[in-house]
Design a protein around this motif. Structure first.
Motif, mmCIF file in Angstrom:
data_model
loop_
_atom_site.group_PDB
_atom_site.id
_atom_site.type_symbol
_atom_site.label_atom_id
_atom_site.label_comp_id
_atom_site.label_asym_id
_atom_site.label_seq_id
_atom_site.Cartn_x
_atom_site.Cartn_y
_atom_site.Cartn_z
ATOM 1 N N LEU A 119 0.840 -1.200 0.000
ATOM 2 C CA LEU A 119 0.000 0.000 0.000
ATOM 3 C C LEU A 119 0.879 1.256 0.000
ATOM 4 O O LEU A 119 0.617 2.215 -0.726
ATOM 5 C CB LEU A 119 -0.931 0.005 1.217
ATOM 6 N N LYS A 120 1.930 1.220 0.804
ATOM 7 C CA LYS A 120 2.855 2.360 0.877
ATOM 8 C C LYS A 120 3.456 2.640 -0.504
ATOM 9 O O LYS A 120 3.536 3.794 -0.947
ATOM 10 C CB LYS A 120 3.950 2.034 1.897
ATOM 11 N N ARG A 174 0.858 4.192 -2.839
ATOM 12 C CA ARG A 174 0.616 5.599 -2.479
ATOM 13 C C ARG A 174 1.764 6.495 -2.959
ATOM 14 O O ARG A 174 1.531 7.581 -3.481
ATOM 15 C CB ARG A 174 0.435 5.745 -0.962
ATOM 16 N N GLU A 175 2.986 6.022 -2.790
ATOM 17 C CA GLU A 175 4.138 6.815 -3.221
ATOM 18 C C GLU A 175 4.185 6.936 -4.740
ATOM 19 O O GLU A 175 4.391 8.012 -5.289
ATOM 20 C CB GLU A 175 5.437 6.185 -2.689
ATOM 21 N N ARG A 225 1.787 6.710 -6.936
ATOM 22 C CA ARG A 225 0.657 7.421 -7.526
ATOM 23 C C ARG A 225 0.381 8.785 -6.871
ATOM 24 O O ARG A 225 -0.543 9.479 -7.265
ATOM 25 C CB ARG A 225 -0.602 6.542 -7.508
ATOM 26 N N TYR A 279 -0.602 9.537 -3.749
ATOM 27 C CA TYR A 279 -1.766 9.634 -2.863
ATOM 28 C C TYR A 279 -1.325 10.101 -1.479
ATOM 29 O O TYR A 279 -1.079 9.309 -0.580
ATOM 30 C CB TYR A 279 -2.475 8.288 -2.763
ATOM 31 N N SER A 280 -1.243 11.409 -1.299
ATOM 32 C CA SER A 280 -0.726 11.971 -0.050
ATOM 33 C C SER A 280 -1.795 12.047 1.039
ATOM 34 O O SER A 280 -1.491 11.985 2.227
ATOM 35 C CB SER A 280 -0.159 13.365 -0.313
ATOM 36 N N MET A 305 -5.184 10.734 3.130
ATOM 37 C CA MET A 305 -5.866 9.485 3.472
ATOM 38 C C MET A 305 -6.839 9.717 4.620
ATOM 39 O O MET A 305 -6.527 10.430 5.578
ATOM 40 C CB MET A 305 -4.834 8.429 3.878
ATOM 41 N N TYR A 311 -10.481 1.760 -0.803
ATOM 42 C CA TYR A 311 -9.863 0.515 -0.350
ATOM 43 C C TYR A 311 -10.726 -0.028 0.786
ATOM 44 O O TYR A 311 -10.843 0.599 1.838
ATOM 45 C CB TYR A 311 -8.433 0.821 0.095
ATOM 46 N N LEU A 348 -8.286 7.657 -0.563
ATOM 47 C CA LEU A 348 -6.991 8.256 -0.873
ATOM 48 C C LEU A 348 -7.185 9.362 -1.892
ATOM 49 O O LEU A 348 -8.150 9.346 -2.660
ATOM 50 C CB LEU A 348 -6.037 7.192 -1.419
#
Length: 200
Positions: free
Chosen positions: A63-64, A67-68, A70, A72-73, A75, A108, A159
């Protein structure tokens, strides 16, 4: 030759064409006979998906990485159920209005389940069943809607890139740049020898 390995995402995401019944929106609404849609077919419409470890989302390296990669800062979490969501009946009706967003919608399921309905190139509804451990990305500009299933509960991580904007634009909003871009990238594709134009 061995049997091809099953895609692990299929345990937490399933998709099928919907019937035309106006029965309870929380029912599966399968056609008869059932007509399933592959995750590859969803990807052709811009709908991306992953299977993740919902019991360990706080420490999940995968998941991390997503997020990095794409960006996605942002949440947060959204719980949808009659007990958890104020003004539940009205909110569920609003979620089920066909709409689009000008940014990606990323959800998610860390608990529970629900249905995301998206339009295919021919304007037919595809129902995507998102269950615990499934993550889905709906592209900006895709017409869609959401409802719970008959279990009446989902807890979803939301996200977003930067500050979240959740504004829904109910159909029709074909003039928005996000919609025009979506149509151009995903709907006006060459399929075989025929150009498919689903914007009309």
């Amino acid at each position: 030759m061995g049997v091809p390995e099953k895609d692990p995402r299929e345990e937490v995401l399933q998709a099928w064409y919907m019937d035309d019944s106006d029965e309870d929106q929380r029912l599966p609404h399968h056609k008869e006979p059932k007509e399933f849609v592959s995750l590859e077919q969803l990807a052709e419409l811009g709908v991306l998906s992953w299977r993740l470890d919902a019991d360990n989302y706080e420490t999940d390296e995968e998941l991390k990485k997503i997020r990095e990669a794409r960006g996605y800062s942002y949440m947060d979490f959204c719980e949808v159920s009659p007990e958890k969501l104020p003004n539940y009946e009205q909110k569920i009706k609003n979620f089920f209005e066909e709409h689009l967003h000008t940014d990606e919608e990323i959800r998610y399921a860390v608990a529970g389940s629900g249905y995301f309905d998206v339009r295919d190139r021919n304007e037919k509804w595809i129902r995507v069943w998102l269950k615990k451990g499934g993550m889905i990305v709906l592209p900006a500009g895709i017409y869609h809607r959401f409802t719970l299933d008959s279990d009446n509960y989902i807890k979803a991580m939301r996200l977003f890139i930067g500050d979240p904007i959740w504004t829904p634009f109910n159909r029709p909003h074909d003039e928005l740049p996000a919609r025009k871009d979506y149509v151009k990238v995903f709907l006006e594709k060459e399929v075989g020898d025929h150009s498919v134009n689903a914007a009309a």
